[in-house]
Design an enzyme around this catalytic site. Sequence first.
Site, PDB file in Angstrom:
ATOM      1  N   ASP A 106       0.847  -1.191   0.000  1.00 28.08           N
ATOM      2  CA  ASP A 106       0.000   0.000   0.000  1.00 28.08           C
ATOM      3  C   ASP A 106       0.879   1.236   0.000  1.00 28.08           C
ATOM      4  O   ASP A 106       2.021   1.204   0.468  1.00 28.08           O
ATOM      5  CB  ASP A 106      -0.946   0.027   1.198  1.00 28.08           C
ATOM      6  N   GLY A 107       0.337   2.293  -0.554  1.00 27.20           N
ATOM      7  CA  GLY A 107       1.006   3.581  -0.562  1.00 27.20           C
ATOM      8  C   GLY A 107       0.094   4.611   0.062  1.00 27.20           C
ATOM      9  O   GLY A 107      -1.129   4.450   0.075  1.00 27.20           O
ATOM     10  N   GLU A 114       2.415   3.733  -4.224  1.00 23.49           N
ATOM     11  CA  GLU A 114       1.828   2.417  -4.526  1.00 23.49           C
ATOM     12  C   GLU A 114       2.826   1.575  -5.315  1.00 23.49           C
ATOM     13  O   GLU A 114       3.014   0.383  -5.033  1.00 23.49           O
ATOM     14  CB  GLU A 114       0.528   2.572  -5.323  1.00 23.49           C
ATOM     15  N   ASP A 127      -4.277  -2.313  -3.426  1.00 21.45           N
ATOM     16  CA  ASP A 127      -5.575  -1.660  -3.615  1.00 21.45           C
ATOM     17  C   ASP A 127      -5.485  -0.565  -4.682  1.00 21.45           C
ATOM     18  O   ASP A 127      -6.380   0.247  -4.832  1.00 21.45           O
ATOM     19  CB  ASP A 127      -6.126  -1.109  -2.291  1.00 21.45           C
ATOM     20  N   HIS A 173      -9.242  -0.364   2.561  1.00 19.10           N
ATOM     21  CA  HIS A 173     -10.009   0.024   3.754  1.00 19.10           C
ATOM     22  C   HIS A 173     -11.306  -0.785   3.870  1.00 19.10           C
ATOM     23  O   HIS A 173     -12.348  -0.258   4.224  1.00 19.10           O
ATOM     24  CB  HIS A 173     -10.296   1.526   3.742  1.00 19.10           C
ATOM     25  N   ASP A 216      -1.327  -0.291   4.952  1.00 25.14           N
ATOM     26  CA  ASP A 216      -1.773   1.098   5.010  1.00 25.14           C
ATOM     27  C   ASP A 216      -1.196   1.774   6.255  1.00 25.14           C
ATOM     28  O   ASP A 216      -0.680   2.891   6.187  1.00 25.14           O
ATOM     29  CB  ASP A 216      -3.300   1.165   5.016  1.00 25.14           C
TER      30      ASP A 216
END
Length: 158
Positions: free
Chosen positions: A13-14, A51, A73, A128, A138
């Site tokens: 995740d970024g 990301e 994501d 999320h 995250d």
Amino acid sequence: MNNSLKKVLIYTDGACSGNPGAGGYGTLLIYNEYRKKLSGGFRLTTNNRMEMMAAIVGLETLNIKCDVTLYTDSRYLVDAIVKGWAKKWRDNSWKRNKKESAKNPDLWQQLLDLCEKHQVDFVWVKGHAGNPENEYCDYLAVEASQQPNLPSDDVYET
């Protein structure tokens, strides 16, 4: 699929505070019972770059060719690889079309090179949405983006 390769899961995740702004990435590698977390950040960057960095850092960590399932994501990341956009941009001298340059060619090149080194399956997960590994990445990304004295994302800042 090559059954002799080690099977590795990579979650990524970024995060970016502002876009552009201070950014971070979080990566979790899972091989059998082994788990390794990686994170880092930059003082001025974009969410898409973070990301991509999360995926690059995870794949760079692997010392031998592996069968990787990479969860993210980021639709930008998944679509550009799975739909072949990044390869087309590279083959077209990093142009999306006759007028538009592709963004982040430095990172796309690194990622494409790593995808040639490993067998990588990109899987999109809803962000999320309660996926524990995605939520952890995250957390790592946000935490990394908030560190003091973050280094420069030299390519982005030039």
